[in-house]
Design a protein around this motif. Structure first.
Motif, PDB file in Angstrom:
ATOM      1  N   THR A 117       0.777  -0.972   0.252  1.00 44.89           N
ATOM      2  CA  THR A 117       0.216  -0.365  -0.541  1.00 44.89           C
ATOM      3  C   THR A 117       0.696   1.063  -0.114  1.00 44.89           C
ATOM      4  OG1 THR A 117      -0.144  -0.132   2.867  1.00 44.89           O
ATOM      5  CG2 THR A 117      -1.639  -0.735   0.778  1.00 44.89           C
ATOM      6  N   ARG A 118       0.170   2.535  -0.325  1.00 45.55           N
ATOM      7  CA  ARG A 118       0.552   3.428  -0.753  1.00 45.55           C
ATOM      8  C   ARG A 118       0.758   4.636   0.877  1.00 45.55           C
ATOM      9  NH1 ARG A 118       3.487   5.100  -5.244  1.00 45.55           N
ATOM     10  NH2 ARG A 118       2.717   4.320  -7.114  1.00 45.55           N
ATOM     11  N   ASN A 119       1.933   4.765   1.622  1.00 50.48           N
ATOM     12  CA  ASN A 119       1.844   5.336   2.356  1.00 50.48           C
ATOM     13  C   ASN A 119       1.652   7.170   1.840  1.00 50.48           C
ATOM     14  OD1 ASN A 119       4.386   6.388   2.089  1.00 50.48           O
ATOM     15  ND2 ASN A 119       5.712   6.002   3.585  1.00 50.48           N
ATOM     16  N   ALA A 120       0.954   7.904   3.264  1.00 52.38           N
ATOM     17  CA  ALA A 120       1.355   9.057   2.962  1.00 52.38           C
ATOM     18  C   ALA A 120       2.367  10.041   2.042  1.00 52.38           C
ATOM     19  CB  ALA A 120       1.559  10.239   3.922  1.00 52.38           C
ATOM     20  N   ASP A 121       3.619   9.670   2.244  1.00 50.65           N
ATOM     21  CA  ASP A 121       4.330  10.248   0.908  1.00 50.65           C
ATOM     22  C   ASP A 121       4.512   9.527   0.155  1.00 50.65           C
ATOM     23  OD1 ASP A 121       5.154  11.602   3.418  1.00 50.65           O
ATOM     24  OD2 ASP A 121       6.611  10.329   4.098  1.00 50.65           O
ATOM     25  N   GLY A 122       3.852   8.750  -0.604  1.00 50.20           N
ATOM     26  CA  GLY A 122       3.506   7.707  -1.840  1.00 50.20           C
ATOM     27  C   GLY A 122       4.410   6.905  -1.691  1.00 50.20           C
ATOM     28  N   ASP A 123       5.219   6.670  -0.952  1.00 51.41           N
ATOM     29  CA  ASP A 123       6.295   5.284  -0.887  1.00 51.41           C
ATOM     30  C   ASP A 123       5.320   4.138  -0.784  1.00 51.41           C
ATOM     31  OD1 ASP A 123       8.705   6.307  -0.974  1.00 51.41           O
ATOM     32  OD2 ASP A 123       8.524   7.651   0.887  1.00 51.41           O
ATOM     33  N   TRP A 124       5.622   3.539  -1.774  1.00 49.21           N
ATOM     34  CA  TRP A 124       5.290   1.602  -0.635  1.00 49.21           C
ATOM     35  C   TRP A 124       5.573   1.351   0.467  1.00 49.21           C
ATOM     36  CZ3 TRP A 124       1.248   0.049  -3.908  1.00 49.21           C
ATOM     37  CH2 TRP A 124       0.450   1.072  -5.190  1.00 49.21           C
ATOM     38  N   VAL A 125       4.669   0.155   1.095  1.00 46.27           N
ATOM     39  CA  VAL A 125       5.029  -0.396   2.170  1.00 46.27           C
ATOM     40  C   VAL A 125       4.548  -1.590   2.347  1.00 46.27           C
ATOM     41  CG1 VAL A 125       4.325   0.028   4.233  1.00 46.27           C
ATOM     42  CG2 VAL A 125       4.593   2.375   4.063  1.00 46.27           C
ATOM     43  N   ILE A 126       5.326  -2.516   2.026  1.00 46.08           N
ATOM     44  CA  ILE A 126       4.669  -3.921   1.884  1.00 46.08           C
ATOM     45  C   ILE A 126       4.501  -3.944   3.809  1.00 46.08           C
ATOM     46  CG2 ILE A 126       5.365  -6.020   1.601  1.00 46.08           C
ATOM     47  CD1 ILE A 126       6.902  -4.489  -0.540  1.00 46.08           C
ATOM     48  N   ASN A 127       3.471  -4.623   3.582  1.00 45.71           N
ATOM     49  CA  ASN A 127       3.022  -5.746   4.840  1.00 45.71           C
ATOM     50  C   ASN A 127       2.332  -6.939   5.032  1.00 45.71           C
ATOM     51  OD1 ASN A 127       2.879  -3.852   7.729  1.00 45.71           O
ATOM     52  ND2 ASN A 127       1.804  -2.690   5.534  1.00 45.71           N
ATOM     53  N   GLY A 128       2.911  -8.478   5.330  1.00 44.65           N
ATOM     54  CA  GLY A 128       2.585  -9.657   5.444  1.00 44.65           C
ATOM     55  C   GLY A 128       4.340 -10.236   6.203  1.00 44.65           C
ATOM     56  N   LYS A 129       3.721 -11.877   5.795  1.00 46.48           N
ATOM     57  CA  LYS A 129       4.775 -12.148   6.569  1.00 46.48           C
ATOM     58  C   LYS A 129       5.302 -13.271   5.200  1.00 46.48           C
ATOM     59  CE  LYS A 129       3.882 -12.664  11.572  1.00 46.48           C
ATOM     60  NZ  LYS A 129       3.496 -12.980  12.461  1.00 46.48           N
ATOM     61  N   LYS A 130       6.642 -13.798   4.633  1.00 47.87           N
ATOM     62  CA  LYS A 130       6.891 -14.608   3.636  1.00 47.87           C
ATOM     63  C   LYS A 130       8.002 -15.793   4.243  1.00 47.87           C
ATOM     64  CE  LYS A 130       4.596 -12.982   0.277  1.00 47.87           C
ATOM     65  NZ  LYS A 130       4.580 -13.317  -0.737  1.00 47.87           N
ATOM     66  N   SER A 131       7.645 -17.038   4.182  1.00 45.65           N
ATOM     67  CA  SER A 131       8.093 -17.991   4.614  1.00 45.65           C
ATOM     68  C   SER A 131       9.055 -19.211   3.625  1.00 45.65           C
ATOM     69  CB  SER A 131       7.673 -19.110   5.347  1.00 45.65           C
ATOM     70  OG  SER A 131       6.346 -19.645   4.789  1.00 45.65           O
ATOM     71  N   TRP A 132       9.981 -19.642   3.364  1.00 45.66           N
ATOM     72  CA  TRP A 132      10.554 -20.399   2.883  1.00 45.66           C
ATOM     73  C   TRP A 132      10.268 -19.744   1.131  1.00 45.66           C
ATOM     74  CZ3 TRP A 132      13.686 -24.595   2.814  1.00 45.66           C
ATOM     75  CH2 TRP A 132      14.181 -24.995   1.791  1.00 45.66           C
ATOM     76  N   ILE A 133      11.754 -18.681   0.927  1.00 41.76           N
ATOM     77  CA  ILE A 133      12.037 -18.568   0.044  1.00 41.76           C
ATOM     78  C   ILE A 133      13.228 -18.476  -0.861  1.00 41.76           C
ATOM     79  CG2 ILE A 133      12.523 -15.591  -1.312  1.00 41.76           C
ATOM     80  CD1 ILE A 133      10.736 -14.632   0.895  1.00 41.76           C
ATOM     81  N   THR A 134      13.089 -18.948  -1.793  1.00 42.39           N
ATOM     82  CA  THR A 134      14.538 -19.551  -2.740  1.00 42.39           C
ATOM     83  C   THR A 134      15.180 -18.881  -3.007  1.00 42.39           C
ATOM     84  OG1 THR A 134      12.649 -21.850  -3.324  1.00 42.39           O
ATOM     85  CG2 THR A 134      15.025 -20.981  -4.454  1.00 42.39           C
ATOM     86  N   SER A 135      16.710 -18.874  -2.271  1.00 41.16           N
ATOM     87  CA  SER A 135      17.568 -18.540  -2.563  1.00 41.16           C
ATOM     88  C   SER A 135      17.266 -16.666  -1.438  1.00 41.16           C
ATOM     89  CB  SER A 135      17.931 -17.928  -4.292  1.00 41.16           C
ATOM     90  OG  SER A 135      18.216 -18.768  -4.846  1.00 41.16           O
ATOM     91  N   GLY A 136      16.197 -16.627  -1.342  1.00 40.36           N
ATOM     92  CA  GLY A 136      16.281 -15.564  -0.284  1.00 40.36           C
ATOM     93  C   GLY A 136      17.559 -14.626   0.168  1.00 40.36           C
ATOM     94  N   SER A 137      17.788 -15.826   0.669  1.00 40.88           N
ATOM     95  CA  SER A 137      18.954 -15.446   1.350  1.00 40.88           C
ATOM     96  C   SER A 137      20.202 -14.257   1.093  1.00 40.88           C
ATOM     97  CB  SER A 137      19.278 -15.972   2.591  1.00 40.88           C
ATOM     98  OG  SER A 137      19.737 -17.361   2.285  1.00 40.88           O
ATOM     99  N   VAL A 138      20.366 -15.200  -0.315  1.00 40.17           N
ATOM    100  CA  VAL A 138      21.859 -14.492  -0.567  1.00 40.17           C
ATOM    101  C   VAL A 138      21.137 -13.637  -2.052  1.00 40.17           C
ATOM    102  CG1 VAL A 138      23.389 -16.540  -0.228  1.00 40.17           C
ATOM    103  CG2 VAL A 138      21.638 -16.746  -1.720  1.00 40.17           C
TER     104      VAL A 138
END
Length: 169
Positions: A142-163
């Motif tokens: 969602t966009r905040n008051a400044d027009g920036d995107w803010v991501i809210n949620g939880k992810k798990s098991w992201i292949t290659s996510g740590s690198v």
């Protein structure tokens, strides 16, 4: 209909087979046991054209077709399924989405780096409550008051996510 493989398809298959047998297979068990990401191999695979097989040449890829991609995946997977999964995420889930929906600037910046093996890409789909069912995801941007995107949620098991340098979310 001609079902013979093209010279390009046979070439990428041979490149993948040679690399898989000489560089991946000898270290696969050790990397699995230690939980080490095969960064050096992935970078070399990018230099060989294996991390962007269907990516057009103008974005750093090999510019080949789906059959070439499948042939290369078979060879890499025969040596190590974990490495083939990383290759698959980068080639299809990561690069294809940007190629289909990204701007020219995004393609040059985010696809080229992955296709050449300079960087690692990831695809963040899986969530604790919905698994990999994209229709049941809860994460929102969602966009905040400044027009920036803010991501809210939880992810798990992201292949290659740590690198990964870049992530498709």
């Amino acid at each position: 209909m001609d079902f013979r493989l093209s010279d390009d398809q046979l070439t990428i298959q041979a490149i993948a087979r040679d690399f898989a047998q000489k560089r991946i297979a000898p270290v696969a068990a050790e990397l699995d046991a230690s939980g080490t990401f095969p960064l050096e191999n992935i970078r070399e695979m990018g230099q060989l054209g294996l991390m962007g097989i269907e990516v057009p040449e103008e974005y750093g890829g090999a510019g080949l077709d789906t059959v070439a991609y499948a042939l290369a995946m078979i060879e890499i997977g025969a040596a190590d399924t974990a490495t083939s999964t990383i290759m698959s995420v980068n080639n299809s889930l990561y690069c294809n989405g940007i190629l289909q929906h990204g701007s020219e600037e995004q393609k040059q910046k985010y696809v080229r780096a992955i296709a050449t093996g300079e960087c690692i890409g990831a695809y963040a789909l899986t969530e604790p409550q919905s698994g990999s069912d994209a229709s049941a995801m809860h994460t929102q941007a969602t966009r905040n008051a400044d027009g920036d995107w803010v991501i809210n949620g939880k992810k798990s098991w992201i292949t290659s996510g740590s690198v990964a340098r870049y992530i498709i979310l």
